[in-house]
Scaffold this active site. Structure first.
Site, short mmCIF file in Angstrom:
data_model
loop_
_atom_site.label_atom_id
_atom_site.label_comp_id
_atom_site.label_asym_id
_atom_site.label_seq_id
_atom_site.Cartn_x
_atom_site.Cartn_y
_atom_site.Cartn_z
N HIS A 276 51.99 32.25 4.37
CA HIS A 276 50.62 31.78 4.56
C HIS A 276 50.50 30.29 4.27
O HIS A 276 50.00 29.51 5.09
CB HIS A 276 49.69 32.58 3.64
CG HIS A 276 48.24 32.24 3.79
ND1 HIS A 276 47.37 32.98 4.56
CD2 HIS A 276 47.50 31.23 3.27
CE1 HIS A 276 46.16 32.46 4.50
NE2 HIS A 276 46.21 31.39 3.71
N GLU A 277 50.97 29.87 3.09
CA GLU A 277 50.81 28.48 2.69
C GLU A 277 51.70 27.55 3.51
O GLU A 277 51.34 26.39 3.76
CB GLU A 277 51.10 28.32 1.20
CG GLU A 277 50.24 29.18 0.28
CD GLU A 277 48.74 29.03 0.49
OE1 GLU A 277 48.31 28.01 1.07
OE2 GLU A 277 47.99 29.93 0.07
N HIS A 280 49.78 26.56 6.55
CA HIS A 280 48.87 25.44 6.28
C HIS A 280 49.62 24.11 6.29
O HIS A 280 49.16 23.12 6.88
CB HIS A 280 48.20 25.63 4.91
CG HIS A 280 47.06 26.59 4.90
ND1 HIS A 280 45.97 26.48 5.75
CD2 HIS A 280 46.82 27.68 4.12
CE1 HIS A 280 45.12 27.46 5.49
NE2 HIS A 280 45.60 28.20 4.52
N GLU A 307 42.87 27.78 8.84
CA GLU A 307 43.23 29.14 8.43
C GLU A 307 43.94 29.90 9.54
O GLU A 307 44.80 30.75 9.27
CB GLU A 307 41.98 29.89 7.99
CG GLU A 307 42.25 31.23 7.33
CD GLU A 307 43.01 31.14 6.03
OE1 GLU A 307 43.57 32.16 5.59
OE2 GLU A 307 43.07 30.03 5.45
#
Length: 517
Positions: A276-277, A280, A307
């Site tokens: 997820h990160e 980003h 997101e």
């Protein structure tokens, strides 16, 4: 070709003196913001506990200085002079620079509505609140968090009044995360999505944790540390650290930080946080590659789009069969687990299970959006003054029962689980569901153009076709297009939640077809 490379070419810099001067000051502001990000990152990763009060003062002072420099009369006049200069001189890149000024002055007009005193007070309060929240969460004492959260809500309401709004105060705060979006529109969108998800929730199935034993943190770190580089985030411009709540931040063009947290009983928790990160940070790294920056165009167009990048790598990629056919052997070898102890079917089913749960960051793809709807409904009423902070646990627990049919055993697993409100990030939560909607639509468009992607992942650990597509269609667009226009130009259609529902339906079918020995 990266976007905007002719925005401010060397050949015409002498012709746009005011523009060059404006950009020089903007560069200083941009650098100061990166320095502030360093202070925030250090506060959550390495700062000694007793240094927090002084750090709060440092952050407050720097935040006030940045706001004063950016929203002050001097910079406003300088930017206005540069804008007039651009209109008067018909030079290459004029159209792009015009868009830049439109974005800049929209943000400037918003920022100038806040006093430096309010900015500093908000920054100092939220800086202190993080430690209060972390301690209250650890000790399961929501009452200890009430006073400072009440102060943050009060300051957030003051911000909303300064910004101004037509319908409700919450809209003014939502604008800062998702420009142009309104709570009433989200209410309709979320209501329709909730109705579409209900049948899918009923089809979900829960699987037991398949890991045969607790996995030491040092082994989990070895497994997770290779992920960012596999996806395309070079270790030369990034680093991974542990934190209470996983996050990512950009401290400079070639300085991207990501964090994760580890669970001895479930190493997948850290894996999906890293996926997820990293998503980003890949987006931030892509923006940093845009030529001609930094400028107001060199930024994320909205948190919903931001997101979408993290959720795409976490879900559409990270929960796919092809990804785990590639990563499964690596996991077994790194964690010292035999295939007979952890079969592929058991692992893949566990990864894609669906069942109501307490914790948002550990929720599955289908139920996750219900967690967001709960938070959206609560914070909207909180900012609009319909409920008070002290009432939050009771309201939270009631909504969890209504949406998920489960009881909340503690505030640690309920209202205290998220860091967002301690930072005053009201309006942030809805962007997660918008990101889910965008990610499904973007990945579907990519897949149509790149039918061999699954084979590339499975055979060669090659994610470059996806990263390059995202760079071209999302990252390198920066803030030049609105979120809706960006999705429309990348996919050929307006943003539509049906793509997300279709993806989730297909995921259930895939899961139902797996045979367990």
């Amino acid at each position: 070709m990266k976007e905007y490379e002719n925005l401010f070419p060397e050949s015409i810099r002498t012709e746009l003196k005011s523009f060059a001067e404006y950009r020089s000051v903007y560069q200083e502001i941009f650098t100061l913001r990166n320095i502030l990000s360093v202070l925030h990152w250090d506060s959550e990763i390495t700062l000694p506990e007793e240094g927090r009060a002084e750090r709060g003062s440092q952050i407050g002072l720097l935040s006030g200085l940045i706001h004063s420099k950016y929203a002050g009369e001097s910079f406003y006049k300088l930017a206005d002079k540069a804008r007039n200069e651009n209109e008067q001189k018909n030079l290459p890149g004029q159209k792009e620079r015009k868009v830049e000024f439109e974005i800049l002055f929209k943000d400037l007009d918003r920022s100038r509505r806040l006093s430096q005193e309010l900015v500093e007070e908000f920054s100092v309060t939220t800086s202190k609140a993080h430690a209060v929240w972390a301690k209250a969460r650890k000790e399961n004492r929501f009452a200890d968090f009430v006073p400072i959260l009440s102060k943050i809500v009060e300051l957030s309401r003051k911000q909303a009044e300064c910004y101004g709004y037509q319908t409700e105060a919450y809209d003014a705060l939502l604008e800062g995360y998702e420009p142009g979006e309104r709570a009433a529109n989200l209410e309709k969108l979320f209501f329709n999505l909730k109705n579409s998800l209900k049948p899918l929730v009923a089809r979900g199935k829960k699987f037991s944790n398949p890991f045969p034993r607790e996995i030491p943190i040092f082994l989990q770190k070895q497994l997770g540390e290779i992920l960012p580089s596999i996806l395309g985030l070079s270790p030369k411009i990034s680093r991974l650290d542990p934190s209470e709540h996983p996050f990512s931040t950009s401290l400079g063009g070639k300085d991207k930080r990501i964090t994760t947290r580890y669970d001895l009983k479930d190493p997948l928790s850290s894996i999906f946080s890293i996926l997820h990160e990293t998503g980003h940070s890949l987006y931030e790294a892509g923006i940093s590659e845009i030529e001609g920056g930094p400028s107001p165009l060199h930024d994320s167009v909205s948190l919903g789009i931001h997101e979408s990048q993290s959720r795409l790598w976490e879900n559409q990629v990270g929960r796919s069969k092809e990804f785990w056919e590639m990563y499964y052997p690596i996991l077994l070898k790194t964690l010292n687990i035999q295939e007979s102890e952890l079969s592929f079917s058991e692992l893949f089913s566990y990864i894609n299970q669906s069942s109501p749960s307490l914790i948002r960051v550990e929720a599955d793809q289908i139920t996750y959006n219900l967690h967001i709807i709960l938070r959206f409904e609560i914070e909207r009423e909180l900012i609009n003054g319909k409920i008070q902070v002290a009432e939050l646990p009771e309201i939270w627990n009631s909504k969890m029962k209504d949406l998920f049919g489960i009881d909340v055993p503690s505030d640690r697993e309920g209202v205290l689980q998220d860091v967002h409100w301690s930072g005053g990030a009201f309006g942030y939560f809805p962007t997660y569901t918008l990101g889910n909607i965008y990610s499904a639509q973007l990945f579907q468009a990519f897949s149509k153009e790149n039918p061999n992607f699954a084979a590339e992942v499975k055979k060669d650990q090659d994610f470059s076709s996806l990263l390059n597509w995202l760079r071209k269609n999302v990252h390198w667009k920066g803030k030049y297009e609105s979120a809706e226009d960006l999705v429309r130009s990348a996919t050929g259609s307006d943003p539509d939640s049906s793509h997300l529902v279709k993806y989730l339906e297909q995921k259930l079918i895939e899961l139902e077809s797996i045979k367990h020995g």
